[in-house]
Design a protein around this motif. Sequence first.
Motif, mmCIF file in Angstrom:
data_model
loop_
_atom_site.group_PDB
_atom_site.id
_atom_site.type_symbol
_atom_site.label_atom_id
_atom_site.label_comp_id
_atom_site.label_asym_id
_atom_site.label_seq_id
_atom_site.Cartn_x
_atom_site.Cartn_y
_atom_site.Cartn_z
ATOM 1 N N ILE A 67 0.847 -1.199 0.000
ATOM 2 C CA ILE A 67 0.000 0.000 0.000
ATOM 3 C C ILE A 67 0.881 1.246 0.000
ATOM 4 O O ILE A 67 0.656 2.188 -0.767
ATOM 5 N N VAL A 71 -3.597 -6.717 0.734
ATOM 6 C CA VAL A 71 -3.019 -6.310 -0.548
ATOM 7 C C VAL A 71 -3.122 -7.396 -1.616
ATOM 8 O O VAL A 71 -2.664 -7.207 -2.737
ATOM 9 N N GLY A 73 -8.044 -5.430 -1.273
ATOM 10 C CA GLY A 73 -7.018 -4.894 -2.166
ATOM 11 C C GLY A 73 -7.547 -4.544 -3.544
ATOM 12 O O GLY A 73 -7.074 -3.602 -4.177
#
Lengths: 263, 270, 273
Positions: A125, C222, C232
């Motif tokens: 991220i 993610v 994600g």
Amino acid sequence: MADTRIWRPPALIESPALRHGLTLAVILYLVWSIGGLDIDWGRVSQGLPRAGRMFERMFPPNFERWELLVRGVVESLEMALVSSLVGMIIAVPIGLCAAGNMVPKPVYLAARAIIVVTRTFHEVIWALFFVKIVGFGPLAGVLTLIVASVSFISKMLAEDIENMNMGQVEAVRATGASFPKILLYAVTPQILPRYLGVAIYRLDANIRHSTVVGIVGGGGIGMTLTATFKRYDYDFSLAILLTIIALVFLGEFFSSWVRGRLR
Amino acid sequence: MLKITDLVKEYPNGLRALKGVTLTIADPGVVAVIGPSGAGKSTLIRCINRLVDPTSGRVVLDDMDVTALGRRDLRKARRRMGMIFQEYNLVERLTVMENVLSGRLGYVSFWQAWRRRYPPQDVAAAFDLLDRVGLDGRENTRADALSGGQRQRVGIARALMQRPDLLLVDEPTASLDPKTARQIMRILVELAHELGTPALVNIHDVHLAQSFADRVIGLCDGEVVFDGGPADLTAEALTAIYGEEDWSATIRPADEDDENGENAAVAEAV
Amino acid sequence: MTGTDLTPADLTGPRVWKRFTPRQSLVRFLWYLGCVALFAWSLSHLEIPWFYFLDAHEQAADLLTRMFPPHWDYGAEILDPLLETIHIATLGTIVTYFIALPVAFLAARNTTPNGVTWLIGRFLLVASRSVNTVVWALIFVAIFGPGPVAGIWAVAFRSIGFMGKLIAEAIEEIDQGTVEAIEATGASRMKVLLIGVLPQVLPVIYGTTVYRWDINIRESTVLGLVGAGGIGIELYSAINQFQWADVSVILGGILIVVLISEFVSAGVRARIT
């Protein structure tokens, strides 16, 4: 031999109601979660033959484009090195501020908040954001790894400072030493070996993590690896994976060797 | 009947712990093996059930050559020999009953062991043994909550659960205080006599050996240097086993400072 | 490294005290120099386009202003993906639990049958840990197609190495006397593992499982980037479509889920040990 005493094997959870209740809850959870997941069973059922075909294409691993491989690996290593060093420097003030026994409460809370937020979000991220800000390439990767390193090292550092022997701090304070002098004479000697150990460990971890930031465009061997997957160059993918495994193995070996010597 | 012939054990580091031990145990009763630390007492006992593999020589238990057995047959042979340890070696996180029943592991299936489904007669026998060693009502206590003496009682019960033809006992009292040590020895000797099971007991406390054994074997530097009744254990015999020392005090009361003498003997042996 | 040499050089003159001998000072200096040189070389070799930094703060500020105020209405839409993230982590950890245990027994020196099995066990652990969860996800997406199934397997395969390593270390530290005692009863190898070894490492197994679950929640956030399910996917598409007000809601959701899982994991582990 008319022994009528019975013995029941001890259960993990004493209360039968709780035990059976938990078993039921686990089963219900499994049904609910697997049922609730958005799964394309038709596609999944093709998994085994597909895996077989994939492995067929993976073997033997293809090291022909070794120059590309070496360039990626070197870049990953460099990213790990730079980010570890910068990270371990930035981590010192943050770690110090996050130690409850050294600083006033507001500073402590602010530092802890930084650690929590940086830790909570996965490297990928962070990498996504840095790619948006500074563009594709190793810079985004390095920035990501710096954030992760600072978060990790400062948390460890803060814990070490909180667990250190306060008697030594008092003794040095009793000589009339100022705060920086206390840090120098009573805190540093106590935590330095562990701090270096953590930093070395982080270097080793950064080598591993440098492969993942590449997936979103953060540079290094991960970028090469993602490209091979997109082009179905599975034999080259395997070559890269094997290289990564060897690299991580060596890094771990090196890291445990250095940490062994620090003690 | 246990027959040991020319037993030799040489460790990979070159240490010759046993240099040709020959002895026969034909009668039920307690045989104490005494000798300084490093004399090979522990190795001797471990060679009998092959927790340590002897270099050469033979161990024969009732016509079965233990030294020649393959893995599977060795396990069958071990079922016939109960073993008791100095450090008790219980599974600390399991209950007393699970520990005692582990003596039957050679007889139950893996599934039974996993589900702790031992045959009812085994459970009944375990309850009886727990009564005998003075632990009735403690079957659901976890082993790590017991004192040293209580743990050794569990150790004895576990070994006897095997209904063994031979008991191998390695320094059962060395980690216990003198009073508990005597209690443990008394339980051990009583049960061995009652069940008619021969017991080979390593012990470094000469006085305990004298008071509880029917026969004493002296081991020194890997060789048998004494074999006789407890009454034959004279000052000369002790000198042959342990070396020159004023033994007049040892032969009477139990020596609580024995530990120091033992350590000195280790330093000499090594 | 903290050796202090107090030997006076000359007893007739004023006594000199130095923290390090000249040799120690030199060695330390060379270490520092080496580190700095390595750093400088790496940095220059990376060919970082420094001019990007010139407007980086503007970019970042721009990004932040676009993220606020968050698009709160979007919150309802991310509940399901967040739940899916938790499911992937949980189911993946459950799968790991069953695979990591046998691998740990293979990789522990005192329970592995022979040298070859030990090497296999060690290799499996290193291989599992070297490959990042997201890379595992790439592989499993190619096998199972996009979706949470690939995510579950990715999480599981990465966790095997983590849990297996910790459990194998615990197995190597158990009390061998207990194992000897169980062997002496004539129990087979499997029963020795079951009764002599397993109870001793059970707390470590539970502890690492819960700990890894907590890490897996974070990893699962993610997985969607490579199509392996979870929140994600939403995050990636929101960022690519420059929906920054949505992004901040997603990040808030992730923050809450991760913090809760950390709290739960710490609580459970404190109760186990």
